[in-house]
Design an enzyme around this catalytic site. Structure first.
Site, PDB file in Angstrom:
ATOM      1  N   LYS A  10     -44.058 -51.648  35.277  1.00  0.00           N
ATOM      2  CA  LYS A  10     -45.345 -52.268  35.100  1.00  0.00           C
ATOM      3  C   LYS A  10     -45.518 -53.204  36.239  1.00  0.00           C
ATOM      4  O   LYS A  10     -46.626 -53.258  36.465  1.00  0.00           O
ATOM      5  CB  LYS A  10     -45.406 -52.705  33.592  1.00  0.00           C
ATOM      6  CG  LYS A  10     -45.426 -51.968  32.444  1.00  0.00           C
ATOM      7  CD  LYS A  10     -45.190 -52.563  31.115  1.00  0.00           C
ATOM      8  CE  LYS A  10     -44.657 -51.568  30.215  1.00  0.00           C
ATOM      9  NZ  LYS A  10     -44.237 -52.097  29.006  1.00  0.00           N
ATOM     10  N   LYS A  56     -29.340 -59.037  29.296  1.00  0.00           N
ATOM     11  CA  LYS A  56     -30.538 -59.171  30.216  1.00  0.00           C
ATOM     12  C   LYS A  56     -30.490 -60.207  31.206  1.00  0.00           C
ATOM     13  O   LYS A  56     -31.349 -60.125  32.139  1.00  0.00           O
ATOM     14  CB  LYS A  56     -31.868 -59.195  29.302  1.00  0.00           C
ATOM     15  CG  LYS A  56     -32.105 -57.888  28.745  1.00  0.00           C
ATOM     16  CD  LYS A  56     -33.589 -57.769  27.909  1.00  0.00           C
ATOM     17  CE  LYS A  56     -33.622 -56.726  26.949  1.00  0.00           C
ATOM     18  NZ  LYS A  56     -34.099 -55.350  27.644  1.00  0.00           N
ATOM     19  N   LYS A  83     -39.337 -60.295  28.614  1.00  0.00           N
ATOM     20  CA  LYS A  83     -38.850 -59.245  27.765  1.00  0.00           C
ATOM     21  C   LYS A  83     -37.717 -59.942  26.513  1.00  0.00           C
ATOM     22  O   LYS A  83     -37.792 -61.094  26.659  1.00  0.00           O
ATOM     23  CB  LYS A  83     -37.705 -58.498  28.691  1.00  0.00           C
ATOM     24  CG  LYS A  83     -36.619 -59.487  29.574  1.00  0.00           C
ATOM     25  CD  LYS A  83     -35.894 -58.359  30.502  1.00  0.00           C
ATOM     26  CE  LYS A  83     -36.315 -58.194  31.682  1.00  0.00           C
ATOM     27  NZ  LYS A  83     -36.606 -56.883  31.875  1.00  0.00           N
ATOM     28  N   ARG A  84     -37.292 -59.031  25.674  1.00  0.00           N
ATOM     29  CA  ARG A  84     -36.502 -59.677  24.686  1.00  0.00           C
ATOM     30  C   ARG A  84     -35.228 -60.210  25.239  1.00  0.00           C
ATOM     31  O   ARG A  84     -34.728 -60.207  26.360  1.00  0.00           O
ATOM     32  CB  ARG A  84     -35.867 -58.314  23.793  1.00  0.00           C
ATOM     33  CG  ARG A  84     -36.891 -57.711  22.769  1.00  0.00           C
ATOM     34  CD  ARG A  84     -37.367 -58.712  21.882  1.00  0.00           C
ATOM     35  NE  ARG A  84     -36.263 -58.790  20.752  1.00  0.00           N
ATOM     36  CZ  ARG A  84     -36.384 -58.576  19.553  1.00  0.00           C
ATOM     37  NH1 ARG A  84     -37.482 -57.658  18.950  1.00  0.00           N
ATOM     38  NH2 ARG A  84     -35.595 -58.918  18.652  1.00  0.00           N
ATOM     39  N   THR A  97     -38.864 -50.803  31.178  1.00  0.00           N
ATOM     40  CA  THR A  97     -40.191 -50.247  31.595  1.00  0.00           C
ATOM     41  C   THR A  97     -41.167 -51.182  32.116  1.00  0.00           C
ATOM     42  O   THR A  97     -41.945 -51.184  32.959  1.00  0.00           O
ATOM     43  CB  THR A  97     -40.659 -49.591  30.375  1.00  0.00           C
ATOM     44  OG1 THR A  97     -40.351 -50.516  29.300  1.00  0.00           O
ATOM     45  CG2 THR A  97     -40.283 -48.279  29.899  1.00  0.00           C
ATOM     46  N   HIS A 134     -31.331 -44.526  23.746  1.00  0.00           N
ATOM     47  CA  HIS A 134     -31.957 -45.415  24.241  1.00  0.00           C
ATOM     48  C   HIS A 134     -30.940 -46.925  24.620  1.00  0.00           C
ATOM     49  O   HIS A 134     -31.391 -47.728  25.112  1.00  0.00           O
ATOM     50  CB  HIS A 134     -33.052 -46.116  23.734  1.00  0.00           C
ATOM     51  CG  HIS A 134     -34.339 -45.252  23.394  1.00  0.00           C
ATOM     52  ND1 HIS A 134     -35.315 -45.213  24.537  1.00  0.00           N
ATOM     53  CD2 HIS A 134     -34.603 -44.465  22.714  1.00  0.00           C
ATOM     54  CE1 HIS A 134     -36.168 -44.457  24.163  1.00  0.00           C
ATOM     55  NE2 HIS A 134     -35.898 -43.622  22.931  1.00  0.00           N
TER      56      HIS A 134
END
Ligand code: 26V
Length: 817
Positions: free
Chosen positions: A667, A561, A555-556, A663, A363
């Site tokens: 969504k 990111k 998100k985290r 992910t 992952h």
């Protein structure tokens, strides 16, 4: 969502009401008059669980009768969130329950919120495991999830003075009505000690592990029901208990504290979820957690196998064990130990069974997240496993030499042991060698696995690496999270959209061109935005304009990111709105949410920056309501369910090559948000399906990022010099405009961007700014925007986790008839 029985059948309503009242009386011990809202929640959950149990027992009987292959999903994380609506809706009981409770003046939608959000996971990896459990039950794959029943899930995030504060999470305070404790399902799991070699009566050399310490693993089962009650599987979570309640001998000898300490040490294994999703590996307690749940799970599944089959030789035909990342990869050595030491199989046979049964999902490619354990720690904690790992390694390297492969660099890179400063066991290589299938979670990520972390192993075993692009369960992320959109889809596409969205959603495409449909689509979005605005008002006392563009990144918090890129854009936009009165700015709300690992200072500083920028922007009258910035505390599954349906723009802006899949990107798109993003992870496959014209793709590609990094030819100082807009933003941050109470707060952060911009924030800034202007352009062309939004929903069917699970079941597990 309302289920297909639009008018619930009165008998069923009455039956549900009776069931709930019985639970309230006989399990909770209250009558309706004195019941608290929480008592009602418990009674409803217990009644709902009863409905699942009948299916569950039936399914188990069928699996045994038909000798169906079982899938075992081993994961240290299951981010399941609340289960009440999941269960009710999949059982087709949602409207029935609502009606039944209304008869006793209880509001189902209100008691829903009393359920704690089970956060037994950090982020994407844990949520994926939860979506997979639901999809496996939906597709009728006989599956068992195995993990740890953490007493404390992921910490609660409070924001105090703009800074993240971690608070202990306590989801079990009122008990857990979904689980069945199984005191009789208990295994001994041992640690430490030594190994002695003996020769048995048959003259065989055998290794006897004499451990120093033993704990008990006790099973707790939570039933997971599939869509329309298709099937019910169990999520089996292990709790660590001391072998004896109090170590009586020590206690009697007067060592009261020592006796209690030993109990605490044993039970600490299932005390708390590790809250870092990439760093801080390498701690002993973490390794103890990994081995604890792997050992109990393997013993449990071997026991089940032997109770149904008289031999272990058919294990790979009857069981598939999926390792969710390397966290359970000690399974390779433990399965070998159980087969060789306990079941007395020859080494080669045991190895064949192990490889054919295990498979592994990777992952992340982030170097700091690739697990490795010091050999010294392994030797101390798991001495027999260390021997086995050495032996696997020796067999492996010998086999390569026998094939004529003598290249030292190759042998060093595929070895299980990393030599150098302190020898370490590479868990990725262990999982790779011990598995017949190794998969990535998006096409790009899988390709990069082949080219980077596993280049040499891939050359030796070119058939093993394969791709399984992630998916999400539409039951939670469409039906439950967005009942209004679901209703609209049912009206236009029929109920088939609930059962086979992959085939049915494309039929929505023509409606993108119909103004009347778009109007309805816009109305449902507005409803969700009004609801989110109310939540923001209540929690943060910030007033949002529901007609503004809701621009969301949740998100985290992680540097790769690039929440920072979004914040730099926010500041640039703020400066532009103040300076350029002539430009027509589209009103916009920037929404952020996410947790940072407690020890990840840079991530915590980014949270503080978001809050500093929010305070400044939201209180500046010259902004004229054109920009609001919101940081919503304590992001979790439930909050995601409120935020995602209300998003117009989804931010998926990681440095290309670094986000394995993502992910939340799926969504958002399913719910009709447009994506602004890089060509990273599953964004790539989304763009192939949704169409580049319906997304805002910008920035360096993974290949370009790679070139810049390898050639060392990226100079962020030059990038800043070439972008007056970026330079101005950085100047403001550096000079303390957003942190008047501590003007130097962001100096380090700006320095980092200037001299060591590891995530290429500056390199992508201008492209991002331009893409954001295209966003505004399209937003102003109202009808074109909403046409694209409808097309996003219509073209996202492929990202259902049902599709993903079907691929795993067909290609890896061979578990669907
Ligand atoms: C690593 C560690 C190491 C230290 C202790 C705790 C801990 C917890 C988790 C991890 C690995 C995190 C990897 C991860 O979450 N990857 C995400 O997986 C998602 C599902 O495949 C994917 O969508 C995301 O892109 C990817 O970042």
């Amino acid at each position: 969502m309302s289920d297909e029985t639009l008018t619930p059948i009165p008998d069923q309503v009455a039956a549900f009401r009776v069931a709930v009242l019985a639970k309230l009386a006989y399990s909770v011990g209250k009558d309706a008059e004195h019941a608290t809202e929480h008592d009602w929640f418990e009674a409803v959950a217990l009644a709902t669980r009863d409905y699942m149990v009948d299916f569950w027992l039936d399914d188990e009987r069928r699996t045994q009768r038909k000798k169906q292959k079982r899938v075992y999903y081993l994961s240290l994380e299951f981010l399941i969130g609340r289960l009440l609506f999941d269960s009710l809706s999949n059982l087709g009981l949602l409207d029935i329950a609502r009606a039944a409770l209304a008869e006793v003046d209880v509001d189902l939608d209100r008691i829903r919120t009393l359920e704690p959000d089970a956060a037994l996971g950090n982020g994407g990896l844990g949520r994926l495991a939860a979506c997979f459990m639901e999809s496996m039950a939906t597709l009728g794959v006989t599956a068992h999830g195995y993990g740890i029943r953490y007493e404390h899930g992921l910490f609660r995030q409070a924001i105090v003075d703009g800074w993240q504060q971690e608070q202990t999470e306590t989801w079990l305070d009122f008990g857990n009505p979904w689980e069945f404790e199984r005191p009789e399902v208990v295994y001994a799991v041992s640690f430490g000690g030594s190994v002695t070699s003996i020769t048995d009566a048959q003259g065989h050399q055998r290794q006897i592990w004499q451990p120093a310490e033993t704990v008990r693993a006790v099973a707790y089962d939570t039933p997971v029901v599939g869509w329309r009650g298709a099937s019910v599987n169990a999520l089996r979570l292990w709790r660590a208990r001391a072998t004896e309640e109090l170590h009586l001998e020590r206690f009697n000898a007067g060592d009261h504290l020592g006796a209690v300490a030993e109990v605490a040490r044993a039970e600490s294994i299932s005390r708390v979820l590790y809250p870092a999703d990439s760093t801080e590996a390498g701690q002993e307690l973490r390794l103890r957690q990994e081995y604890f749940f792997v050992s109990a799970s393997l013993k449990d599944l071997l026991r089940r196998h032997l109770s149904q089959h008289s031999t272990l030789l058919n294990l790979p035909q009857q069981a598939a064990i999926q390792l969710n990342d390397t966290h359970p990869s000690i399974a390779v050595a433990e399965l070998m130990r159980l087969l060789v030491d306990e079941h007395e199989l020859p080494w080669d046979k045991a190895w064949e069974l192990t490889v054919n049964t295990l498979s592994y999902t990777n992952h992340t490619l982030l170097p700091e997240a690739l697990e490795s354990w010091p050999v010294s720690l392994m030797e101390r904690l798991l001495p027999r496993h260390m021997q086995i790992i050495y032996l696997i390694n020796a067999h492996h390297i010998d086999a390569l030499r026998a094939q004529g492969l003598h290249d030292f660099d190759l042998l060093r890179s595929v070895s299980l042991i990393e030599e150098g400063n302190g020898r370490r066991v590479r868990m990725g290589n262990l999982a790779f060698l011990g598995s017949h299938s190794i998969n990535g979670v998006s096409a790009l990520h899988t390709q990069l696995m082949r080219e980077t972390v596993f280049t040499d192993l891939h050359r030796l075993y070119p058939q093993r690496i394969n791709n399984k692009t992630n998916g999400i369960t539409f039951r939670r992320w469409l039906h439950q999270a967005n009942p209004a959109l679901t209703q609209l889809l049912r009206e236009h596409l029929g109920d088939g959209v609930l059962d086979s969205p992959e085939e049915t959603l494309p039929q929505l495409e023509p409606f993108a061109d119909k103004a009347a449909f778009r109007k309805r689509f816009i109305e449902q979005r507005r409803q969700s935005k009004v609801a989110l605005a109310a939540l923001v008002q209540e929690r943060l006392n910030i007033t949002l304009n529901p007609d503004a563009l809701f621009d969301v990144q949740v998100k985290r918090i992680h540097e790769y990111k690039r929440q920072l890129l979004n914040l730099l854009h926010t500041v640039a936009l703020y400066q532009a709105i103040r300076a350029e009165h002539t430009t027509e700015w589209a009103p916009r709300v920037k929404i952020f949410a996410g947790k940072a690992a407690a020890s990840y200072h840079q991530a915590k500083l980014i949270i503080k920056l978001a809050n500093d920028v929010a305070r400044m922007v939201n209180n500046d009258p010259t902004v004229r309501g054109l920009l609001k910035v919101v940081f919503l505390p304590n992001y979790n599954v439930s909050l995601a369910e409120s935020i995602i349906p209300a998003a117009d723009l989804s931010e998926q802006i990681s440095t290309a090559g670094m986000e394995a899949s993502g992910t939340s990107n799926m969504k958002f798109a399913l719910n009709g948000a447009l994506t602004i993003g890089t060509l990273d992870g599953a964004n790539v496959e989304m763009s192939e399906r949704i169409g580049l014209e319906n997304m805002f793709i910008f920035g360096l590609t993974a290949q370009q990022v790679n070139v810049r990094k390898r050639a060392n030819d990226y100079n962020s100082e030059a990038a800043i010099a070439a972008s007056p807009r970026l330079a101005e933003v950085l100047l403001a941050l550096r000079s303390g405009v957003f942190s008047p109470d501590d003007p130097a707060r962001y100096v380090g952060l700006v320095d980092e961007l200037t001299w060591n911009d590891r995530f290429l924030v500056c390199a992508d800034f201008d492209a991002y700014w331009d893409a954001q202007r295209q966003v505004e352009n399209l937003w102003r062309q109202h009808q074109r925007w909403w046409r694209a939004a409808v097309l996003n929903t219509a073209r996202t069917g492929w990202f259902s986790s049902d599709r993903t699970i079907r691929e795993y079941a067909t290609d890896i597990w061979h578990a669907l008839e």
